[in-house]
Scaffold this motif. Sequence first.
Motif, PDB file in Angstrom:
ATOM      1  N   SER A   1     -34.429   3.742 -15.015  1.00 22.75           N
ATOM      2  CA  SER A   1     -33.253   3.674 -15.876  1.00 22.75           C
ATOM      3  C   SER A   1     -32.449   2.440 -15.502  1.00 22.75           C
ATOM      4  N   GLY A   2     -31.937   1.806 -16.519  1.00 19.19           N
ATOM      5  CA  GLY A   2     -31.103   0.633 -16.314  1.00 19.19           C
ATOM      6  C   GLY A   2     -29.725   1.024 -15.822  1.00 19.19           C
ATOM      7  N   SER A   3     -28.907   0.037 -15.621  1.00 17.23           N
ATOM      8  CA  SER A   3     -27.568   0.288 -15.096  1.00 17.23           C
ATOM      9  C   SER A   3     -26.584   0.593 -16.213  1.00 17.23           C
ATOM     10  N   CYS A   4     -25.504   1.221 -15.824  1.00 16.11           N
ATOM     11  CA  CYS A   4     -24.372   1.459 -16.712  1.00 16.11           C
ATOM     12  C   CYS A   4     -23.160   0.867 -16.000  1.00 16.11           C
ATOM     13  N   ARG A   5     -22.642  -0.177 -16.552  1.00 15.08           N
ATOM     14  CA  ARG A   5     -21.552  -0.922 -15.925  1.00 15.08           C
ATOM     15  C   ARG A   5     -20.451  -0.004 -15.415  1.00 15.08           C
ATOM     16  N   SER A   6     -20.089  -0.181 -14.173  1.00 14.84           N
ATOM     17  CA  SER A   6     -19.021   0.545 -13.482  1.00 14.84           C
ATOM     18  C   SER A   6     -19.331   2.020 -13.230  1.00 14.84           C
ATOM     19  N   SER A   7     -20.555   2.482 -13.527  1.00 12.04           N
ATOM     20  CA  SER A   7     -20.888   3.888 -13.284  1.00 12.04           C
ATOM     21  C   SER A   7     -22.071   4.057 -12.342  1.00 12.04           C
ATOM     22  N   PHE A   8     -23.201   3.452 -12.667  1.00  8.86           N
ATOM     23  CA  PHE A   8     -24.382   3.590 -11.819  1.00  8.86           C
ATOM     24  C   PHE A   8     -25.294   2.389 -12.025  1.00  8.86           C
ATOM     25  N   GLY A   9     -26.069   2.124 -10.998  1.00  7.35           N
ATOM     26  CA  GLY A   9     -27.003   1.013 -11.044  1.00  7.35           C
ATOM     27  C   GLY A   9     -28.376   1.462 -11.488  1.00  7.35           C
ATOM     28  N   PRO A  10     -29.276   0.512 -11.677  1.00  8.06           N
ATOM     29  CA  PRO A  10     -30.630   0.873 -12.062  1.00  8.06           C
ATOM     30  C   PRO A  10     -31.347   1.603 -10.937  1.00  8.06           C
ATOM     31  N   GLU A  11     -32.280   2.470 -11.326  1.00  5.31           N
ATOM     32  CA  GLU A  11     -33.042   3.207 -10.329  1.00  5.31           C
ATOM     33  C   GLU A  11     -34.423   3.546 -10.870  1.00  5.31           C
ATOM     34  N   ARG A  12     -35.315   3.878  -9.959  1.00  3.78           N
ATOM     35  CA  ARG A  12     -36.598   4.469 -10.320  1.00  3.78           C
ATOM     36  C   ARG A  12     -36.674   5.823  -9.636  1.00  3.78           C
ATOM     37  N   VAL A  13     -37.138   6.814 -10.363  1.00  7.17           N
ATOM     38  CA  VAL A  13     -37.349   8.150  -9.822  1.00  7.17           C
ATOM     39  C   VAL A  13     -38.835   8.454  -9.965  1.00  7.17           C
ATOM     40  N   VAL A  14     -39.450   8.895  -8.868  1.00  9.64           N
ATOM     41  CA  VAL A  14     -40.881   9.194  -8.869  1.00  9.64           C
ATOM     42  C   VAL A  14     -41.072  10.641  -8.439  1.00  9.64           C
ATOM     43  N   TYR A  15     -41.847  11.354  -9.225  1.00  6.26           N
ATOM     44  CA  TYR A  15     -42.189  12.747  -8.940  1.00  6.26           C
ATOM     45  C   TYR A  15     -43.706  12.844  -8.890  1.00  6.26           C
ATOM     46  N   ASP A  16     -44.236  13.338  -7.781  1.00  6.24           N
ATOM     47  CA  ASP A  16     -45.692  13.389  -7.592  1.00  6.24           C
ATOM     48  C   ASP A  16     -46.329  14.676  -8.096  1.00  6.24           C
ATOM     49  N   GLY A  17     -45.534  15.571  -8.659  1.00  6.76           N
ATOM     50  CA  GLY A  17     -46.057  16.815  -9.195  1.00  6.76           C
ATOM     51  C   GLY A  17     -45.943  17.985  -8.242  1.00  6.76           C
ATOM     52  N   THR A  18     -45.528  17.729  -6.991  1.00  5.80           N
ATOM     53  CA  THR A  18     -45.453  18.815  -6.011  1.00  5.80           C
ATOM     54  C   THR A  18     -44.149  18.837  -5.223  1.00  5.80           C
ATOM     55  N   SER A  19     -43.691  17.703  -4.758  1.00  8.12           N
ATOM     56  CA  SER A  19     -42.488  17.667  -3.922  1.00  8.12           C
ATOM     57  C   SER A  19     -41.262  17.381  -4.790  1.00  8.12           C
ATOM     58  N   GLU A  20     -40.140  17.188  -4.168  1.00  6.65           N
ATOM     59  CA  GLU A  20     -38.926  16.840  -4.906  1.00  6.65           C
ATOM     60  C   GLU A  20     -39.035  15.399  -5.423  1.00  6.65           C
ATOM     61  N   PRO A  21     -38.435  15.106  -6.563  1.00  5.58           N
ATOM     62  CA  PRO A  21     -38.406  13.723  -7.044  1.00  5.58           C
ATOM     63  C   PRO A  21     -37.703  12.829  -6.025  1.00  5.58           C
ATOM     64  N   ARG A  22     -38.227  11.611  -5.879  1.00  9.41           N
ATOM     65  CA  ARG A  22     -37.622  10.641  -4.954  1.00  9.41           C
ATOM     66  C   ARG A  22     -36.980   9.519  -5.746  1.00  9.41           C
ATOM     67  N   HIS A  23     -35.785   9.120  -5.303  1.00 12.00           N
ATOM     68  CA  HIS A  23     -34.994   8.102  -5.986  1.00 12.00           C
ATOM     69  C   HIS A  23     -35.071   6.791  -5.208  1.00 12.00           C
ATOM     70  N   PHE A  24     -35.197   5.681  -5.959  1.00  8.69           N
ATOM     71  CA  PHE A  24     -35.324   4.360  -5.354  1.00  8.69           C
ATOM     72  C   PHE A  24     -34.371   3.397  -6.047  1.00  8.69           C
ATOM     73  N   LEU A  25     -33.727   2.547  -5.252  1.00  9.59           N
ATOM     74  CA  LEU A  25     -32.932   1.468  -5.824  1.00  9.59           C
ATOM     75  C   LEU A  25     -33.865   0.540  -6.570  1.00  9.59           C
ATOM     76  N   ALA A  26     -33.418   0.021  -7.712  1.00 13.32           N
ATOM     77  CA  ALA A  26     -34.251  -0.889  -8.497  1.00 13.32           C
ATOM     78  C   ALA A  26     -33.368  -1.943  -9.146  1.00 13.32           C
ATOM     79  N   THR A  27     -34.024  -2.926  -9.726  1.00 13.64           N
ATOM     80  CA  THR A  27     -33.310  -3.936 -10.507  1.00 13.64           C
ATOM     81  C   THR A  27     -33.397  -3.564 -11.980  1.00 13.64           C
TER      82      THR A  27
END
Length: 154
Positions: free
Chosen positions: A82-108
């Motif tokens: 997801s891209g950023s929303c000015r003054s609210s949140f930055g871009p991120e990638r979320v990865v879910y492998d089908g078994t564990s909790e989704p993991r969040h990563f900083l992204a551009t």
Amino acid sequence: MADRASVTISIGGVLPSFLIGALCAAIRHDGAGRDWDSGPFLDEDIAGGEVLVLCGHEIAWGMFEALETFCRVHGLPFARWSGSCRSSFGPERVVYDGTSEPRHFLATDDDEILFSMEEIQRLGSLDAIEAHYAFANRIVPPLTVDSTPPAEKG
């Protein structure tokens, strides 16, 4: 009013055929489409044997909430940017492998993974950093549709 951003998601794994309607309902609920300017998503748009790639502009909170919940409930791996929303949140990638909790990563805004100094220190070694990076960039498997009726599964 919710803050909004552009979003893409890739979904894979094994989808029982009786869940196609529910998956499509979640896709439509969240306003996702097969391309940036497509019309409403149709049940026929599910094509087994390839990764299901969806996107949308102006998506609330930069996430496909109903769709991601559906994927977690049914063990379907996904990677969402997801891209950023000015003054609210930055871009991120979320990865879910089908078994564990989704993991969040900083992204551009170009969907490149970033590491903060705190994260590098927490990870502690080059091997751990490389493993973290590899997970963030993992390739989602194709979505396959399983037509076996639920009662016949062992």
